[in-house]
Scaffold this motif. Structure first.
Motif, short mmCIF file in Angstrom:
data_model
loop_
_atom_site.label_atom_id
_atom_site.label_comp_id
_atom_site.label_asym_id
_atom_site.label_seq_id
_atom_site.Cartn_x
_atom_site.Cartn_y
_atom_site.Cartn_z
N ARG A 176 14.23 7.14 -14.96
CA ARG A 176 15.21 7.05 -13.86
C ARG A 176 14.60 6.21 -12.75
NH1 ARG A 176 13.69 10.81 -9.93
NH2 ARG A 176 12.47 12.58 -10.68
N ASP A 177 15.36 5.99 -11.71
CA ASP A 177 14.85 5.17 -10.60
C ASP A 177 13.73 5.94 -9.89
OD1 ASP A 177 14.37 3.55 -8.47
OD2 ASP A 177 16.37 3.72 -7.57
N ARG A 178 12.53 5.38 -9.88
CA ARG A 178 11.35 6.05 -9.31
C ARG A 178 11.04 5.55 -7.90
NH1 ARG A 178 10.50 10.65 -12.14
NH2 ARG A 178 10.61 10.24 -14.38
N THR A 179 11.97 4.86 -7.28
CA THR A 179 11.73 4.37 -5.91
C THR A 179 11.33 5.53 -5.00
OG1 THR A 179 13.37 2.65 -6.25
CG2 THR A 179 12.76 3.12 -3.97
N GLY A 180 10.27 5.33 -4.24
CA GLY A 180 9.82 6.33 -3.28
C GLY A 180 8.78 7.29 -3.83
N GLU A 181 8.54 7.29 -5.15
CA GLU A 181 7.57 8.24 -5.72
C GLU A 181 6.14 7.70 -5.54
OE1 GLU A 181 8.34 10.86 -8.58
OE2 GLU A 181 10.37 10.22 -9.08
N SER A 194 -3.85 -7.29 0.28
CA SER A 194 -2.43 -7.00 0.42
C SER A 194 -2.20 -5.50 0.32
CB SER A 194 -1.62 -7.71 -0.67
OG SER A 194 -0.25 -7.39 -0.53
N SER A 195 -1.28 -5.00 1.13
CA SER A 195 -0.92 -3.58 1.00
C SER A 195 0.28 -3.43 0.07
CB SER A 195 -0.64 -2.96 2.38
OG SER A 195 0.33 -3.73 3.03
N VAL A 196 0.80 -4.53 -0.45
CA VAL A 196 1.88 -4.46 -1.44
C VAL A 196 1.37 -5.09 -2.74
CG1 VAL A 196 4.23 -5.14 -2.03
CG2 VAL A 196 3.66 -4.55 0.33
N THR A 204 3.41 0.15 -2.58
CA THR A 204 3.05 -0.06 -1.18
C THR A 204 1.97 0.93 -0.79
OG1 THR A 204 5.27 -0.87 -0.73
CG2 THR A 204 3.96 -0.20 1.17
N LEU A 205 0.81 0.40 -0.40
CA LEU A 205 -0.35 1.22 -0.03
C LEU A 205 -0.37 1.40 1.48
CD1 LEU A 205 -3.04 -0.73 -2.15
CD2 LEU A 205 -1.56 1.13 -2.91
N ALA A 206 -1.11 2.42 1.91
CA ALA A 206 -1.24 2.66 3.35
C ALA A 206 -2.10 1.57 3.99
CB ALA A 206 -1.85 4.04 3.59
N ALA A 207 -3.08 1.06 3.25
CA ALA A 207 -3.99 0.04 3.80
C ALA A 207 -4.12 -1.09 2.78
CB ALA A 207 -5.36 0.65 4.09
N GLN A 266 -3.67 5.66 -3.26
CA GLN A 266 -2.34 5.95 -3.78
C GLN A 266 -1.31 5.14 -3.01
OE1 GLN A 266 -1.62 10.15 -3.50
NE2 GLN A 266 -1.26 10.08 -1.31
N GLY A 267 -0.17 4.92 -3.66
CA GLY A 267 0.87 4.12 -3.02
C GLY A 267 2.24 4.61 -3.44
N ARG A 268 3.23 4.12 -2.73
CA ARG A 268 4.60 4.53 -2.99
C ARG A 268 5.35 3.40 -3.69
NH1 ARG A 268 6.49 9.23 -1.39
NH2 ARG A 268 4.95 9.77 0.17
#
Ligand code: FES
Length: 345
Positions: free
Chosen positions: A182-187, A160-162, A125-128, A106-108
């Motif tokens: 709507r803006d989903r940044t951070g979800e 890549s983690s992005v 953006t993934l953790a790894a 999962q990623g943000r």
């Protein structure tokens, strides 16, 4: 839950997680199961239940209409095992131990940006870091929505983690509705991948022909970035046909412009406008990009040589466009084994 896949090869038994599509469990285990879209559209993952009980995860999956369901046919990407079961799969199923296997992650969401009035890009953006090949895709899911949707990675890096994705707004498209609301940044988004075999291999001694409609261009951008970075354009040409409705619907043109400049004109990019007849032969803002009027596979048909030699072709987009492009390429002498495609419904 154990699931056994019978085919023309030795049977393979693997364990499925609770609620997991049997296709995903098999791919995680390294099995060469047949699939294209991984999201219920193409019908390539058809199998027949020989014993045991399975449940359909998405009863409205379009490809279910192509199956003989009364005979026990299922879509492996839309079926979860409710008991140990045995499935009969067409062809030969083997275990591939060497390539990167898909898995859950999962990623943000970061860096959401509008590319046109109905196309968004965002980074996940993934953790790894994730290893993936240019042209591969992932199935993305939102906790509040049933099922997942397939999107190709736009960027290319060995790992890549992005991950960069592009999404076109579609009426009734659950994930696109969610993203555009709507803006989903951070979800958080769930991910299963990498998936897909329509990948670019830089060692291939071939010219490239790429045909994409709308957001199907995502994986093609990744392929071109990899080809450029690996020096492919110093030895080979590439022709890209990108289909959109009007000039205002084009996106990633700055990237194509940079890639054409960096290729020393070994790369040609044609923007095919299906609903607008531009009087200009080239894009007014990006003159390295050519313009043409018509559906993208028709434009490619008119501009490719009668006999395409030494070509690897990549096609991505809605199923009718992909089918038309494949027929056209075969008519130009491209062997079907040299055509890699992704159909997104
Ligand atoms: Fe299952 Fe396409 S892979 S329907």
């Amino acid at each position: 839950m154990d699931v056994t896949f019978e085919s023309r090869a030795e049977p393979c038994t693997i364990g499925c997680r609770d609620g997991e599509p049997v296709l995903f469990a098999g791919l995680r285990a390294g099995l060469t199961l047949p699939y294209d879209c991984a999201t219920g559209t193409c019908g390539m993952c058809k199998a027949r239940v020989k014993s045991g009980e399975v449940e359909t995860l998405w009863p409205d999956a379009p490809a279910l209409a192509k199956l003989q369901r009364d005979k026990g046919d299922i879509l492996m990407c839309q079926a979860r095992a409710l008991s140990p079961c045995v499935l009969r799969v067409p062809g030969q199923v083997a275990c591939e131990g060497t390539r990167v296997l898909p898995d859950y992650d999962q990623g943000r969401i970061t860096s959401v940006r509008a590319l046109t009035s109905d196309v968004l890009a965002f980074d996940l953006t993934l953790a790894a870091p994730l290893a993936f090949a240019a042209g591969q895709f992932a199935v993305l899911s939102v906790p509040s929505l049933t099922g997942g949707r397939a999107y190709s990675m736009v960027n290319f890096a060995d790992t890549s983690s992005v991950l960069e994705f592009v999404v076109k707004k579609r009426a009734g498209g659950a994930l696109s509705d969610w993203l555009f609301a709507r803006d989903r940044t951070g979800e958080l988004l769930g991910l299963f991948g990498p998936l897909g075999r329509a990948t670019f291999r830089p060692g291939e001694d071939r010219n490239l022909v790429c045909i994409a409609g709308g957001s199907g261009i995502a994986g093609i951008v990744s392929i071109l970035e990899h080809a450029s970075a690996s020096g492919h354009f110093a030895r080979h040409g590439a022709r890209v046909f990108f289909g959109v409705r009007t000039l205002a619907d084009g996106f990633y043109l700055d990237r194509f412009d940079r890639l054409v400049a960096g290729s020393n004109w070994a790369l040609e990019v044609v923007l095919a406008l299906s609903h607008e007849n531009s009087s200009q032969p080239v894009h007014p803002e990006y003159p390295r990009i050519k313009l043409a009027h018509g559906f993208v596979h028709e434009v490619a048909d008119a501009r490719l040589p009668a006999a395409c030699e030494n070509v690897s072709a990549f096609v991505a987009g809605p199923p009718p466009m992909v089918d038309g492009a494949i027929r056209m390429l075969i008519g130009h002498g491209v062997a079907s084994a040299s055509i890699r495609y992704d159909k997104f419904g």
